[in-house]
Design an enzyme around this catalytic site. Sequence first.
Site, mmCIF file in Angstrom:
data_model
loop_
_atom_site.group_PDB
_atom_site.id
_atom_site.type_symbol
_atom_site.label_atom_id
_atom_site.label_comp_id
_atom_site.label_asym_id
_atom_site.label_seq_id
_atom_site.Cartn_x
_atom_site.Cartn_y
_atom_site.Cartn_z
ATOM 1 C CB CYS A 111 -0.995 0.001 1.156
ATOM 2 S SG CYS A 111 -0.261 -0.107 2.784
ATOM 3 C CE LYS A 184 -3.575 -3.956 8.507
ATOM 4 N NZ LYS A 184 -2.505 -3.679 7.538
ATOM 5 C CD GLU A 222 -8.260 -14.420 7.981
ATOM 6 O OE1 GLU A 222 -7.159 -14.807 7.526
ATOM 7 O OE2 GLU A 222 -9.149 -13.927 7.263
ATOM 8 C CE LYS A 237 -2.152 -2.537 12.009
ATOM 9 N NZ LYS A 237 -1.679 -2.378 10.680
ATOM 10 C CE1 TYR A 302 4.009 3.809 14.784
ATOM 11 C CE2 TYR A 302 1.931 3.088 15.766
ATOM 12 C CZ TYR A 302 2.781 3.159 14.679
ATOM 13 O OH TYR A 302 2.405 2.586 13.493
#
Length: 316
Positions: A111, A184, A222, A237, A302
């Site tokens: 992406c 995700k 998944e 996520k 982060y």
Amino acid sequence: MRKDHLRPLFRETKLDLNDLIMPIFVDETISKPKEISSMPGYYRIPVENVAEEVGKAMELGLKAFILFGIPSYKDDIGSSAFISNGVIQRAIRLIRQEYPDAVIVTDVCLCEYTTHGHCGVVKDGKILNDETLPILGKVAVSHAEAGADIVAPSGMMDGMVKAIREALDSSGFEDVAIMSYSAKYASSFYGPFREAAESGYKFGDRRSYQMDIHNGDEALREVELDLKEGADIVMVKPALAYLDIVRRVKEKFGVPTAAYNVSGEYSMVKAAAMNGWLDEKSIVYEILVSIKRAGADLIITYHAKDFAKWFNEGSL
Ligand code: PBG
């Protein structure tokens, strides 16, 4: 439990710097670090400065890094994602040269490298799953050639782990591990990341390949598929709104499990802290402990550098 000095003995959850993976946005189009406006305190780093950035974090005791690239060139199929002098390939080599012990994880997705901003090849407005797989294999091999330790496919294409495992093995990279973004979700919590990585899409949305937020059982399916295809680490996520999924994955499979404390989760904390509404240090600590308590072995966050500073000061 009524005495302060007894409580640490009975702590069930422990958090330390080995649990954290720090994201780095490497930008080939800038020459000075550039703050991401929707992620206060977080910067895009020029390729030339990436080793220095890793060095500073390693001095704080962090060991693992996940790299995202902002390339100078995009096309339909994301070919700048797999060229040997691409932004990530150059960044890996620079880090490896100076810090042979750094754990280098790379995000494997298209992406950031496609003009349309989708995670796969597109035809007539549709994402072509199977046509995307060999490209992801090429991206992973190019990262491994540059020196990556772990590749992390994040595009939620069916069969991506198998395609990448086969591509790596047939190029002699049997020892490169795969951390799959297995569960995700199509989440609004990625908003700030899309500014950070310039990976916003030009049409549609990601619901045809990312997961429906209403589903939990599907996440287990998944994860199971990714493990069968050869994933070494599975990921959930975002983290906070999906701690139930982290717990279920860990309980059912008992494999190394990562959780991604994503950009929107970071920005919410920062915004409240900047307004004086929340105490940043204790909030970040509580958030990271809760992700571990839910069952995560690894947390991509982060907050890694801030946490490392507080951890080293002994002020947590
Ligand atoms: C790319 C990718 C995304 C994130 C990590 N890898 C964005 C997306 O799927 O839109 C999000 C990370 C974050 O929000 O911190 N496929």
